[in-house]
Design a protein around this motif. Structure first.
Motif, PDB file in Angstrom:
ATOM      1  N   UNK A   1       0.820  -1.205   0.000  1.00  0.00           N
ATOM      2  CA  UNK A   1       0.000   0.000   0.000  1.00  0.00           C
ATOM      3  C   UNK A   1       0.860   1.264   0.000  1.00  0.00           C
ATOM      4  N   UNK A   2       1.980   1.230   0.694  1.00  0.00           N
ATOM      5  CA  UNK A   2       2.881   2.391   0.663  1.00  0.00           C
ATOM      6  C   UNK A   2       3.491   2.582  -0.720  1.00  0.00           C
ATOM      7  N   UNK A   3       3.840   1.497  -1.373  1.00  0.00           N
ATOM      8  CA  UNK A   3       4.388   1.600  -2.729  1.00  0.00           C
ATOM      9  C   UNK A   3       3.347   2.170  -3.696  1.00  0.00           C
ATOM     10  N   UNK A   4       2.112   1.735  -3.540  1.00  0.00           N
ATOM     11  CA  UNK A   4       1.032   2.259  -4.379  1.00  0.00           C
ATOM     12  C   UNK A   4       0.844   3.751  -4.113  1.00  0.00           C
ATOM     13  N   UNK A   5       0.903   4.146  -2.848  1.00  0.00           N
ATOM     14  CA  UNK A   5       0.741   5.557  -2.497  1.00  0.00           C
ATOM     15  C   UNK A   5       1.847   6.405  -3.110  1.00  0.00           C
TER      16      UNK A   5
ATOM     17  N   UNK B   1      -2.598   5.075   1.820  1.00  0.00           N
ATOM     18  CA  UNK B   1      -1.939   5.349   3.100  1.00  0.00           C
ATOM     19  C   UNK B   1      -2.855   4.954   4.256  1.00  0.00           C
ATOM     20  N   UNK B   2      -4.155   5.251   4.126  1.00  0.00           N
ATOM     21  CA  UNK B   2      -5.107   4.829   5.150  1.00  0.00           C
ATOM     22  C   UNK B   2      -5.122   3.312   5.290  1.00  0.00           C
ATOM     23  N   UNK B   3      -5.128   2.605   4.166  1.00  0.00           N
ATOM     24  CA  UNK B   3      -5.151   1.147   4.209  1.00  0.00           C
ATOM     25  C   UNK B   3      -3.873   0.577   4.829  1.00  0.00           C
ATOM     26  N   UNK B   4      -2.738   1.237   4.613  1.00  0.00           N
ATOM     27  CA  UNK B   4      -1.500   0.783   5.241  1.00  0.00           C
ATOM     28  C   UNK B   4      -1.632   0.802   6.752  1.00  0.00           C
ATOM     29  N   UNK B   5      -2.086   1.931   7.296  1.00  0.00           N
ATOM     30  CA  UNK B   5      -2.205   2.019   8.747  1.00  0.00           C
ATOM     31  C   UNK B   5      -3.318   1.123   9.284  1.00  0.00           C
ATOM     32  N   UNK B   6      -4.399   0.964   8.532  1.00  0.00           N
ATOM     33  CA  UNK B   6      -5.488   0.086   8.935  1.00  0.00           C
ATOM     34  C   UNK B   6      -5.016  -1.364   9.020  1.00  0.00           C
ATOM     35  N   UNK B   7      -4.336  -1.825   7.968  1.00  0.00           N
ATOM     36  CA  UNK B   7      -3.841  -3.206   7.959  1.00  0.00           C
ATOM     37  C   UNK B   7      -2.774  -3.418   9.022  1.00  0.00           C
ATOM     38  N   UNK B   8      -1.958  -2.407   9.258  1.00  0.00           N
ATOM     39  CA  UNK B   8      -0.902  -2.501  10.268  1.00  0.00           C
ATOM     40  C   UNK B   8      -1.502  -2.650  11.666  1.00  0.00           C
ATOM     41  N   UNK B   9      -2.541  -1.875  11.935  1.00  0.00           N
ATOM     42  CA  UNK B   9      -3.191  -1.933  13.243  1.00  0.00           C
ATOM     43  C   UNK B   9      -3.813  -3.309  13.485  1.00  0.00           C
ATOM     44  N   UNK B  10      -4.536  -3.821  12.498  1.00  0.00           N
ATOM     45  CA  UNK B  10      -5.190  -5.105  12.689  1.00  0.00           C
ATOM     46  C   UNK B  10      -4.208  -6.265  12.629  1.00  0.00           C
TER      47      UNK B  10
ATOM     48  N   UNK C   1       1.196   6.815  -6.851  1.00  0.00           N
ATOM     49  CA  UNK C   1       0.115   7.737  -7.187  1.00  0.00           C
ATOM     50  C   UNK C   1       0.432   9.173  -6.790  1.00  0.00           C
ATOM     51  N   UNK C   2       1.253   9.371  -5.769  1.00  0.00           N
ATOM     52  CA  UNK C   2       1.701  10.731  -5.448  1.00  0.00           C
ATOM     53  C   UNK C   2       2.577  11.255  -6.580  1.00  0.00           C
ATOM     54  N   UNK C   3       3.469  10.404  -7.076  1.00  0.00           N
ATOM     55  CA  UNK C   3       4.305  10.793  -8.219  1.00  0.00           C
ATOM     56  C   UNK C   3       3.439  11.099  -9.437  1.00  0.00           C
ATOM     57  N   UNK C   4       2.442  10.257  -9.673  1.00  0.00           N
ATOM     58  CA  UNK C   4       1.534  10.474 -10.794  1.00  0.00           C
ATOM     59  C   UNK C   4       0.777  11.792 -10.634  1.00  0.00           C
ATOM     60  N   UNK C   5       0.332  12.074  -9.423  1.00  0.00           N
ATOM     61  CA  UNK C   5      -0.390  13.317  -9.171  1.00  0.00           C
ATOM     62  C   UNK C   5       0.472  14.539  -9.378  1.00  0.00           C
TER      63      UNK C   5
ATOM     64  N   UNK D   1      -7.674  12.776  -8.467  1.00  0.00           N
ATOM     65  CA  UNK D   1      -7.950  11.349  -8.334  1.00  0.00           C
ATOM     66  C   UNK D   1      -6.697  10.582  -7.904  1.00  0.00           C
ATOM     67  N   UNK D   2      -5.550  10.964  -8.436  1.00  0.00           N
ATOM     68  CA  UNK D   2      -4.305  10.310  -8.038  1.00  0.00           C
ATOM     69  C   UNK D   2      -4.010  10.555  -6.570  1.00  0.00           C
ATOM     70  N   UNK D   3      -4.227  11.774  -6.103  1.00  0.00           N
ATOM     71  CA  UNK D   3      -3.989  12.076  -4.699  1.00  0.00           C
ATOM     72  C   UNK D   3      -5.014  11.386  -3.803  1.00  0.00           C
ATOM     73  N   UNK D   4      -6.227  11.232  -4.284  1.00  0.00           N
ATOM     74  CA  UNK D   4      -7.254  10.523  -3.516  1.00  0.00           C
ATOM     75  C   UNK D   4      -6.891   9.050  -3.353  1.00  0.00           C
ATOM     76  N   UNK D   5      -6.443   8.420  -4.417  1.00  0.00           N
ATOM     77  CA  UNK D   5      -6.038   7.017  -4.343  1.00  0.00           C
ATOM     78  C   UNK D   5      -4.818   6.863  -3.440  1.00  0.00           C
ATOM     79  N   UNK D   6      -3.893   7.812  -3.496  1.00  0.00           N
ATOM     80  CA  UNK D   6      -2.733   7.773  -2.613  1.00  0.00           C
ATOM     81  C   UNK D   6      -3.170   7.890  -1.150  1.00  0.00           C
TER      82      UNK D   6
END
Length: 64
Positions: free
Chosen positions: A11-15, A44-53, A18-22, A35-40
């Motif tokens: 998820x961090x790599x994807x972020x 990032x949210x999914x990274x922290x969500x998955x990390x917590x769980x 997409x930040x670079x793309x944005x 849209x690129x910044x939204x996906x990024x």
């Protein structure tokens, strides 16, 4: 189940991608970068969500 600890970093790599793309779309007047910044942001949210769980499940299995 060990591979799940490393998949959260995808998820961090994807972020980053997409930040670079944005940023590149900001320089091009015909493109919209929101849209690129939204996906990024979601990545990032999914990274922290998955990390917590992941930590929560690890703690649960250690107690058993």
């Amino acid at each position: 189940m060990n591979y799940l600890k490393y998949t959260q970093y995808v998820y961090l790599l994807i972020a980053v991608a997409f930040i670079y793309d944005g940023i590149t779309k900001l320089n091009d007047p015909g493109e919209t970068a929101w849209l690129s910044f939204l996906i990024a942001g979601v990545s990032i949210f999914m990274f922290f969500f998955r990390r917590k769980f992941s930590r929560k499940f690890d703690d649960h299995y250690k107690k058993q």
